[in-house]
Design a protein around this motif. Sequence first.
Motif, PDB file in Angstrom:
ATOM      1  N   GLY A 124       0.809  -1.213   0.000  1.00  0.00           N
ATOM      2  CA  GLY A 124       0.000   0.000   0.000  1.00  0.00           C
ATOM      3  C   GLY A 124       0.841   1.262   0.000  1.00  0.00           C
ATOM      4  N   LEU A 125       2.055   1.182  -0.554  1.00  0.00           N
ATOM      5  CA  LEU A 125       2.982   2.309  -0.529  1.00  0.00           C
ATOM      6  C   LEU A 125       3.348   2.792  -1.933  1.00  0.00           C
ATOM      7  N   LYS A 126       2.496   2.488  -2.911  1.00  0.00           N
ATOM      8  CA  LYS A 126       2.773   2.880  -4.290  1.00  0.00           C
ATOM      9  C   LYS A 126       2.979   4.394  -4.368  1.00  0.00           C
ATOM     10  N   GLY A 127       4.022   4.795  -5.085  1.00  0.00           N
ATOM     11  CA  GLY A 127       4.339   6.211  -5.237  1.00  0.00           C
ATOM     12  C   GLY A 127       5.264   6.745  -4.155  1.00  0.00           C
ATOM     13  N   LYS A 128       5.526   5.953  -3.145  1.00  0.00           N
ATOM     14  CA  LYS A 128       6.396   6.381  -2.031  1.00  0.00           C
ATOM     15  C   LYS A 128       7.856   6.245  -2.465  1.00  0.00           C
ATOM     16  N   THR A 129       8.646   7.245  -2.163  1.00  0.00           N
ATOM     17  CA  THR A 129      10.078   7.242  -2.458  1.00  0.00           C
ATOM     18  C   THR A 129      10.834   7.221  -1.136  1.00  0.00           C
ATOM     19  N   TYR A 130      11.882   6.431  -1.068  1.00  0.00           N
ATOM     20  CA  TYR A 130      12.675   6.304   0.161  1.00  0.00           C
ATOM     21  C   TYR A 130      14.065   6.889  -0.055  1.00  0.00           C
ATOM     22  N   MET A 131      14.356   7.932   0.713  1.00  0.00           N
ATOM     23  CA  MET A 131      15.640   8.623   0.632  1.00  0.00           C
ATOM     24  C   MET A 131      16.550   8.132   1.755  1.00  0.00           C
ATOM     25  N   PRO A 132      17.820   7.894   1.468  1.00  0.00           N
ATOM     26  CA  PRO A 132      18.737   7.369   2.488  1.00  0.00           C
ATOM     27  C   PRO A 132      18.903   8.273   3.713  1.00  0.00           C
ATOM     28  N   VAL A 133      18.652   9.553   3.581  1.00  0.00           N
ATOM     29  CA  VAL A 133      18.886  10.484   4.693  1.00  0.00           C
ATOM     30  C   VAL A 133      17.649  10.751   5.541  1.00  0.00           C
ATOM     31  N   SER A 134      16.555  10.100   5.228  1.00  0.00           N
ATOM     32  CA  SER A 134      15.305  10.339   5.959  1.00  0.00           C
ATOM     33  C   SER A 134      14.989   9.184   6.898  1.00  0.00           C
ATOM     34  N   ILE A 135      14.018   9.407   7.762  1.00  0.00           N
ATOM     35  CA  ILE A 135      13.539   8.385   8.693  1.00  0.00           C
ATOM     36  C   ILE A 135      12.097   8.062   8.304  1.00  0.00           C
ATOM     37  N   TYR A 136      11.755   6.773   8.314  1.00  0.00           N
ATOM     38  CA  TYR A 136      10.420   6.322   7.935  1.00  0.00           C
ATOM     39  C   TYR A 136       9.833   5.458   9.049  1.00  0.00           C
ATOM     40  N   PRO A 137       8.521   5.377   9.106  1.00  0.00           N
ATOM     41  CA  PRO A 137       7.898   4.548  10.142  1.00  0.00           C
ATOM     42  C   PRO A 137       8.333   3.080  10.018  1.00  0.00           C
ATOM     43  N   ASP A 138       8.630   2.456  11.145  1.00  0.00           N
ATOM     44  CA  ASP A 138       9.033   1.043  11.156  1.00  0.00           C
ATOM     45  C   ASP A 138       7.989   0.173  10.469  1.00  0.00           C
ATOM     46  N   GLU A 139       6.721   0.556  10.596  1.00  0.00           N
ATOM     47  CA  GLU A 139       5.636  -0.225  10.014  1.00  0.00           C
ATOM     48  C   GLU A 139       5.756  -0.319   8.486  1.00  0.00           C
ATOM     49  N   GLU A 140       6.342   0.703   7.863  1.00  0.00           N
ATOM     50  CA  GLU A 140       6.503   0.658   6.408  1.00  0.00           C
ATOM     51  C   GLU A 140       7.531  -0.389   6.012  1.00  0.00           C
ATOM     52  N   MET A 141       8.633  -0.479   6.750  1.00  0.00           N
ATOM     53  CA  MET A 141       9.634  -1.499   6.442  1.00  0.00           C
ATOM     54  C   MET A 141       9.041  -2.877   6.670  1.00  0.00           C
ATOM     55  N   GLU A 142       8.295  -3.038   7.725  1.00  0.00           N
ATOM     56  CA  GLU A 142       7.672  -4.333   8.001  1.00  0.00           C
ATOM     57  C   GLU A 142       6.690  -4.695   6.899  1.00  0.00           C
ATOM     58  N   ALA A 143       5.891  -3.737   6.429  1.00  0.00           N
ATOM     59  CA  ALA A 143       4.950  -3.991   5.335  1.00  0.00           C
ATOM     60  C   ALA A 143       5.701  -4.371   4.056  1.00  0.00           C
ATOM     61  N   LEU A 144       6.817  -3.704   3.791  1.00  0.00           N
ATOM     62  CA  LEU A 144       7.628  -4.033   2.618  1.00  0.00           C
ATOM     63  C   LEU A 144       8.227  -5.435   2.739  1.00  0.00           C
ATOM     64  N   LEU A 145       8.663  -5.797   3.933  1.00  0.00           N
ATOM     65  CA  LEU A 145       9.196  -7.147   4.145  1.00  0.00           C
ATOM     66  C   LEU A 145       8.127  -8.206   3.888  1.00  0.00           C
ATOM     67  N   ARG A 146       6.933  -8.001   4.458  1.00  0.00           N
ATOM     68  CA  ARG A 146       5.835  -8.965   4.262  1.00  0.00           C
ATOM     69  C   ARG A 146       5.491  -9.080   2.780  1.00  0.00           C
ATOM     70  N   ALA A 147       5.416  -7.945   2.103  1.00  0.00           N
ATOM     71  CA  ALA A 147       5.063  -7.953   0.686  1.00  0.00           C
ATOM     72  C   ALA A 147       6.175  -8.579  -0.161  1.00  0.00           C
ATOM     73  N   ALA A 148       7.433  -8.321   0.170  1.00  0.00           N
ATOM     74  CA  ALA A 148       8.560  -8.921  -0.556  1.00  0.00           C
ATOM     75  C   ALA A 148       8.589 -10.427  -0.328  1.00  0.00           C
ATOM     76  N   GLU A 149       8.230 -10.846   0.859  1.00  0.00           N
ATOM     77  CA  GLU A 149       8.148 -12.271   1.173  1.00  0.00           C
ATOM     78  C   GLU A 149       7.113 -12.934   0.250  1.00  0.00           C
ATOM     79  N   GLN A 150       5.956 -12.311   0.131  1.00  0.00           N
ATOM     80  CA  GLN A 150       4.897 -12.847  -0.736  1.00  0.00           C
ATOM     81  C   GLN A 150       5.320 -12.812  -2.212  1.00  0.00           C
TER      82      GLN A 150
END
Length: 187
Positions: free
Chosen positions: A30-56
């Motif tokens: 559910g993060l389509k269009g989201k860009t991740y910059m190396p110098v920023s901080i993002y909610p832990d829940e987004e990384m977890e959602a990406l992990l679950r989705a990458a697993e699938q």
Amino acid sequence: MHGAIVSSFKRYLDTALGEDIWRHAVEDAGLKGKTYMPVSIYPDEEMEALLRAAEQASGLRRDDLLGDFGEWVIAPLMQLYKAMIPQDCDATTFLVNLQQTHERILKLKDPEAHAPGITVKRCGAGLLEIRYASTRNMGAMIPGAVKGIASWFHEEVALLASEPGQGGQSTYVFRVSSGEMTSKQAG
């Protein structure tokens, strides 16, 4: 979650598993269009959602993804922070000081950031015990990361034991030994 980790996860998926995996993971999370910059901080829940989705999307287990990613991400991170690594450092010294180094790097980017608890102690000749504690529950990265660190210093590592704990805690025991190369760091 630090953007360096999330953006590196994207590069890992693109490189190791193909760009389609990242695209599917972002959409499924559910993060389509989201860009991740190396110098920023993002909610832990987004990384977890990406992990679950990458697993699938990949068909790989979460812990296998994290282990492979842990090994893969070390070289880019070590290259990025090479100036912070003492010249005479080896894998064991680096690992024993990992928590302090990690915290120092995080505080440069975000004074409020909290590193996972990584305690490393020497248990004898070439033996290290690593305890990981974090609500992020990403301890499966540790064996891969230690392998990547040993490779960076041209040393060898063997995982001798691992014990999952409660609430994102885990313990690992490694044997670290010098490899055949004499150079301390990769070019």
